[in-house]
Scaffold this motif. Structure first.
Motif, PDB file in Angstrom:
ATOM      1  N   LYS A  23      -0.937   2.187  -4.826  1.00  0.00           N
ATOM      2  CA  LYS A  23      -1.321   1.148  -3.865  1.00  0.00           C
ATOM      3  C   LYS A  23      -0.755  -0.217  -4.273  1.00  0.00           C
ATOM      4  CE  LYS A  23      -5.481   3.707  -2.750  1.00  0.00           C
ATOM      5  NZ  LYS A  23      -4.947   4.328  -1.525  1.00  0.00           N
ATOM      6  N   PHE A  24       0.394  -0.207  -4.947  1.00  0.00           N
ATOM      7  CA  PHE A  24       0.929  -1.469  -5.462  1.00  0.00           C
ATOM      8  C   PHE A  24       1.243  -2.461  -4.345  1.00  0.00           C
ATOM      9  CE2 PHE A  24       5.078   0.165  -4.306  1.00  0.00           C
ATOM     10  CZ  PHE A  24       5.814  -0.980  -4.035  1.00  0.00           C
ATOM     11  N   GLY A  25       1.694  -1.960  -3.191  1.00  0.00           N
ATOM     12  CA  GLY A  25       2.074  -2.847  -2.092  1.00  0.00           C
ATOM     13  C   GLY A  25       0.889  -3.701  -1.654  1.00  0.00           C
ATOM     14  N   ALA A  26      -0.265  -3.052  -1.493  1.00  0.00           N
ATOM     15  CA  ALA A  26      -1.472  -3.780  -1.081  1.00  0.00           C
ATOM     16  C   ALA A  26      -1.907  -4.739  -2.179  1.00  0.00           C
ATOM     17  CB  ALA A  26      -2.593  -2.791  -0.768  1.00  0.00           C
ATOM     18  N   ARG A  45       9.897   5.161  -4.231  1.00  0.00           N
ATOM     19  CA  ARG A  45      10.400   5.126  -2.845  1.00  0.00           C
ATOM     20  C   ARG A  45      10.589   3.687  -2.354  1.00  0.00           C
ATOM     21  NH1 ARG A  45       6.176   7.698   0.122  1.00  0.00           N
ATOM     22  NH2 ARG A  45       4.920   7.856  -1.763  1.00  0.00           N
ATOM     23  N   GLU A  46       9.636   2.838  -2.705  1.00  0.00           N
ATOM     24  CA  GLU A  46       9.715   1.459  -2.203  1.00  0.00           C
ATOM     25  C   GLU A  46      10.779   0.643  -2.950  1.00  0.00           C
ATOM     26  OE1 GLU A  46       8.041   0.157   0.524  1.00  0.00           O
ATOM     27  OE2 GLU A  46       7.640   2.286   0.804  1.00  0.00           O
ATOM     28  N   ILE A  47      10.928   0.899  -4.243  1.00  0.00           N
ATOM     29  CA  ILE A  47      11.954   0.170  -5.010  1.00  0.00           C
ATOM     30  C   ILE A  47      13.353   0.573  -4.520  1.00  0.00           C
ATOM     31  CG2 ILE A  47      12.994  -0.090  -7.312  1.00  0.00           C
ATOM     32  CD1 ILE A  47      10.084   0.163  -8.436  1.00  0.00           C
ATOM     33  N   ALA A  48      13.519   1.847  -4.143  1.00  0.00           N
ATOM     34  CA  ALA A  48      14.813   2.291  -3.606  1.00  0.00           C
ATOM     35  C   ALA A  48      15.127   1.560  -2.299  1.00  0.00           C
ATOM     36  CB  ALA A  48      14.786   3.807  -3.372  1.00  0.00           C
ATOM     37  N   ARG A  49      14.086   1.301  -1.531  1.00  0.00           N
ATOM     38  CA  ARG A  49      14.260   0.608  -0.243  1.00  0.00           C
ATOM     39  C   ARG A  49      14.477  -0.881  -0.453  1.00  0.00           C
ATOM     40  NH1 ARG A  49      10.898  -1.755   3.402  1.00  0.00           N
ATOM     41  NH2 ARG A  49       9.053  -1.499   2.097  1.00  0.00           N
ATOM     42  N   TRP A  53       3.775  -4.523   6.801  1.00  0.00           N
ATOM     43  CA  TRP A  53       5.233  -4.461   6.959  1.00  0.00           C
ATOM     44  C   TRP A  53       5.847  -3.273   6.220  1.00  0.00           C
ATOM     45  CZ3 TRP A  53       8.117  -7.308  10.346  1.00  0.00           C
ATOM     46  CH2 TRP A  53       7.424  -8.347  11.004  1.00  0.00           C
ATOM     47  N   ALA A  54       5.113  -2.174   6.182  1.00  0.00           N
ATOM     48  CA  ALA A  54       5.621  -0.996   5.481  1.00  0.00           C
ATOM     49  C   ALA A  54       5.959   0.140   6.440  1.00  0.00           C
ATOM     50  CB  ALA A  54       4.583  -0.524   4.468  1.00  0.00           C
ATOM     51  N   GLY A  55       5.372   0.143   7.626  1.00  0.00           N
ATOM     52  CA  GLY A  55       5.512   1.310   8.494  1.00  0.00           C
ATOM     53  C   GLY A  55       6.312   1.052   9.750  1.00  0.00           C
ATOM     54  N   PRO A  56       6.449   2.094  10.588  1.00  0.00           N
ATOM     55  CA  PRO A  56       7.242   1.997  11.817  1.00  0.00           C
ATOM     56  C   PRO A  56       6.709   0.953  12.800  1.00  0.00           C
ATOM     57  CG  PRO A  56       6.767   4.290  11.295  1.00  0.00           C
ATOM     58  CD  PRO A  56       5.973   3.461  10.340  1.00  0.00           C
TER      59      PRO A  56
END
Lengths: 481, 102
Positions: A289-292, A29-33, B47-50
Motif C-alpha cells: 500500500k505504498f502509493g496510499a 510494478r509501479e516503479i517500472a511504470r 491516479w493509479a487506475g483506468p
C-alpha cells in the motif's frame, strides 16, 4: 484415552526489510511504470530504531498487550515507545542484516551472494542464533559485481549500496525466476527464525518434533508444478528437526487456522505427538500500500517480514498450554453463502450453539488483526473494528445483547489491529501468544480465533473461505468437560 | 477501488454509455465508500487506475441508503445487508457518498 491437543508455545518474529520493499509486487510494478517512485519510497521508509519502537510491532512480539495499544493515541508511528526492546516474551525483531544472514544460511543452492561487510554484520546481529552460522559467508565487491553482471537475477541492497545478488535458477522457468526465489527464500528464512525461537521456548529438542505444517503463502515449485511444493521440511532441516516430516497447507489467509485444526487432530488421533504449525513472511506484500502511504504523507509501513510458529502437542506435555477445543472448530461450508451473516453464522455461531454456548461465553475474539494505520490510507478502513462491529451485530440479532451494548461488546471482546498486512499472518493467530500469556496468568478463559480467506483471488471460484477455532484455559475445559 | 473494477466501470461506460447507469456501493465504512464514490464521479483520486482523470459523473448510491433499501425485497435485504446496517456507521457513509453524488 486420546490426548487432548493444546497449543503449548507460540513464537513470532519481525524481520526489518526496508531494502526488500522495492522488490514487493506492487512496488516492482509501479516503479517500472514510474521510476521516480523508487527514491520516494526510499525516503519514506523508517529506520530500525523507529520500527522497533513502533507500538503495533511491540504488541506483535508481546512487550505490549493489545489493550495497551488502544490507549496509545494515533498516529502510532509518531507515538513511539521509549526504550523499546527487540525481544519480547514470545517474539523478537531482527535487523535487515540478520535477515540477509538468515536467507544466506537457508540458501541450499547457492542462489544468493552477499558482500563481506554484510556477512560480517549479519553474523554479529545473529549472535544468539545457533544453526548453520558458518554458511554466512561474503564475497568481495569485485566478485559480487562480476556475478551480477554475468548472471540473470536481482540486486539486493543494504544501507544504500548493492550488497548482494540473487540469481535466476532456470532461464526458461518463471517459477524459478530470481523474484520468485527471493520470495521463497525470505519465507523460508523468516519461518526458520520463528521455529528456532519456538524450540528455545520449549523444553523439547528439535528431534522430538514429529510433523511440520507450513501455512505460508509462497508458491514453491517449478514450471511443472508451480506452487505444488512444500517449505515445511526445508525449514525443519535448518534447525535440526531430523525426525519430522511435513507438508504445506494452502488456503490464503485462513491457512494458519486450517493448519492448527489439522495439527490438533493429528495430536488427538495419536498420529503424531508434537506438531509445529509455522509460516514465514510474505515478501511480495512488502510495500503493498505504498502509493496510499506516499499520497497521505505517512511512512511506508509495510517494511517488515512477519513470521510465526506454534507448538501443538498433548495438553500439559510441556508447561501450561491452552487447550484446542476441536469440538468447537467452525467452518464456512461451500453451501453456506457468502453474505456476512451467512459467514459469521457458520464460523462463529454454529460451533457455539452446537456446544450450548453463547457469543458472550467467548472472552476474546481474534479476527483479521490488520494494523489499521497501514490499511486506512488506502481506503480499506479499520478491518478489525469492522469485523468486531459485525460480530456485535450478530449478537444483537441473536438477542444476546442489546443494541446499546455493541460498543462495550467490541471494547471488551475485541482489540485493535496490530499485525503487518502479510496475508496469512494477521488472520487471528497473532493473538495466540497473548492468549497463552493471559491464560497462564489466569486472566483469560476462552478465546475464538476467526480467519477468513479470499479464495476468489485465484480466479478459480467466487467463494470465500473461513475457519475458526477455540482455545481454552485447561482448568476451564476440565470444569466443563 | 481496485484497478479491475475501475476497468469494468470504464468499459461499460464506453461501450454502453452512461445513460441509465447507476453505481451501487457496498463498502462498510465511510472513508472507502467516499473514495469509491469519488472514483466513479470525479475520477480516481489515487491516479493509479483506468479512471484517473476520467470524471464519469455517474449517479452513485450506497446500498444502505433508504431509497435503495425500499426498492429491495425485505427478506433478501436482511439476509445480505442487515448485519452491515446494524454494524456500520450508516449516517456517515450516506453523508460521504452524497458529497460526491451531489
Amino acid at each position: 484415552m486420546s490426548p487432548t491437543p493444546a497449543i503449548l508455545h507460540a513464537s513470532y518474529a519481525l524481520a526489518h526489510a526496508p531494502d526488500l520493499v522495492r522488490h514487493g509486487s506492487k512496488p516492482v510494478r509501479e516503479i517500472a511504470r514510474d521510476p521516480s517512485f523508487l527514491p520516494r519510497i526510499a525516503g519514506s521508509l523508517r529506520p530500525w530504531d523507529e520500527v522497533v519502537a513502533y507500538p503495533p510491532n511491540q504488541v506483535f512480539i508481546g512487550n505490549l498487550a493489545p489493550e495497551d495499544l488502544a490507549s496509545i493515541p494515533r498516529p502510532w508511528y509518531e507515538n513511539r515507545i521509549d526504550s523499546a526492546a527487540t525481544d519480547g516474551p514470545f517474539g523478537r525483531m531482527v535487523t535487515q542484516a540478520a535477515l540477509y544472514g538468515l536467507m544466506k544460511l537457508c540458501d541450499d543452492f547457492d542462489l544468493m551472494a552477499i558482500d563481506g561487510d554484510l556477512a560480517e554484520q549479519a553474523g554479529a546481529d545473529l549472535v544468539d542464533f545457533d544453526h548453520r552460522m558458518d554458511r554466512i559467508t561474503g564475497v568481495d565487491p569485485a566478485e559480487l559485481r562480476t556475478v551480477a553482471e554475468e548472471s540473470d537475477g536481482l540486486d539486493l541492497h543494504h544501507e544504500g549500496r548493492r550488497a548482494g545478488f540473487i540469481r535466476t535458477a532456470h532461464d526458461q522457468d518463471e517459477a524459478l525466476a530470481a523474484s520468485v526465489l527471493l520470495e521463497n527464500l525470505a519465507g523460508k528464512a523468516t519461518a526458520v527464525l520463528a521455529l528456532s525461537d519456538l524450540l528455545r521456548r520449549s523444553r523439547l529438542g528439535a528431534g522430538e518434533i514429529d510433523y511440520l505444517l507450513n501455512c505460508g503463502e509462497e508458491a514453491v515449485g517449478d514450471r511443472y508444478q508451480r506452487g505444488g511444493g512444500s517449505l515445511s521440511k526445508a525449514v525443519g532441516e535448518v534447525v535440526g528437526c531430523v525426525n519430522a516430516t511435513g507438508s504445506d497447507v494452502k488456503a490464503f489467509c485462513s491457512a494458519p487456522v486450517h493448519a492448527l485444526i489439522a495439527a490438533g487432530a493429528m495430536v488427538a488421533a495419536g498420529v503424531y505427538r508434537y506438531v509445529v504449525v509455522l509460516g514465514g513472511g510474505s515478501q511480495a506484500k512488502l510495500g503493498m500500500k505504498f502509493g496510499a502511504h506516499l499520497r497521505n504523507g505517512v511512512p511506508v509501513m509495510e517494511d517488515c517480514l512477519a513470521s510465526m510458529a506454534f507448538l501443538v502437542g498433548p495438553a500439559g506435555a510441556d508447561g501450561d498450554g491452552m487447550e484446542l477445543r476441536l469440538d468447537l472448530a467452525g467452518k464456512h461450508p461451500i453451501g453456506a453463502g457468502s453474505s456476512p451473516k451467512a459467514v459469521y453464522e457458520s464460523l462463529v455461531v454454529e460451533p457455539l450453539v452446537r456446544a450450548g454456548l453463547s457469543m458472550t461465553d467467548i472472552d476474546k475474539y481474534a479476527v483479521e488483526m490488520h494494523n489499521p494505520e497501514i490499511t486506512e490510507p488506502g481506503g480499506s478502513g479499520d478491518v478489525p473494528r469492522m469485523n468486531y462491529r459485525t460480530l456485535a451485530a450478530m449478537a444483537v440479532l441473536r438477542r444476546e445483547i442489546g443494541r446499546g451494548d455493541m460498543d462495550p461488546f467490541v471494547a471488551e471482546r475485541g482489540m485493535p489491529g496490530f499485525a503487518p498486512t502479510q496475508g496469512h499472518i494477521p488472520a487471528g493467530v497473532p493473538y495466540l501468544g497473548h492468549a497463552l500469556e493471559a491464560m497462564r496468568r489466569g486472566s483469560l478463559d476462552r478465546a475464538m480465533i476467526v480467519a477468513k480467506g479470499s479464495l476468489f483471488l485465484g480466479r478459480m471460484t467466487q467463494l470465500v473461505d473461513g475457519v475458526s477455532l477455540v482455545v481454552e484455559r485447561p482448568e476451564v475445559t476440565r470444569r466443563h468437560g | 477501488m481496485d484497478l479491475e473494477d475501475q476497468a469494468n466501470v470504464n468499459r461499460l461506460a464506453e461501450t454502453s454509455g452512461t445513460d441509465g447507469m447507476v453505481v451501487l456501493l457496498g463498502q462498510p465504512d465511510a472513508n472507502s465508500a467516499g473514495l469509491f464514490a469519488e472514483t466513479v464521479t470525479r475520477g480516481d483520486p489515487t491516479w493509479a487506475g483506468p479512471l484517473a482523470g476520467v470524471p464519469l459523473g455517474l449517479p452513485v448510491y450506497h446500498v444502505l441508503e433508504p431509497e435503495i433499501k425500499e426498492q429491495m425485497d425485505g427478506d433478501l435485504y436482511d439476509e445480505h445487508v442487515g448485519l452491515m446496517e446494524l454494524s456500520a456507521d450508516v449516517d456517515e457513509i450516506i453523508e460521504w457518498v452524497a458529497v460526491y453524488r451531489d
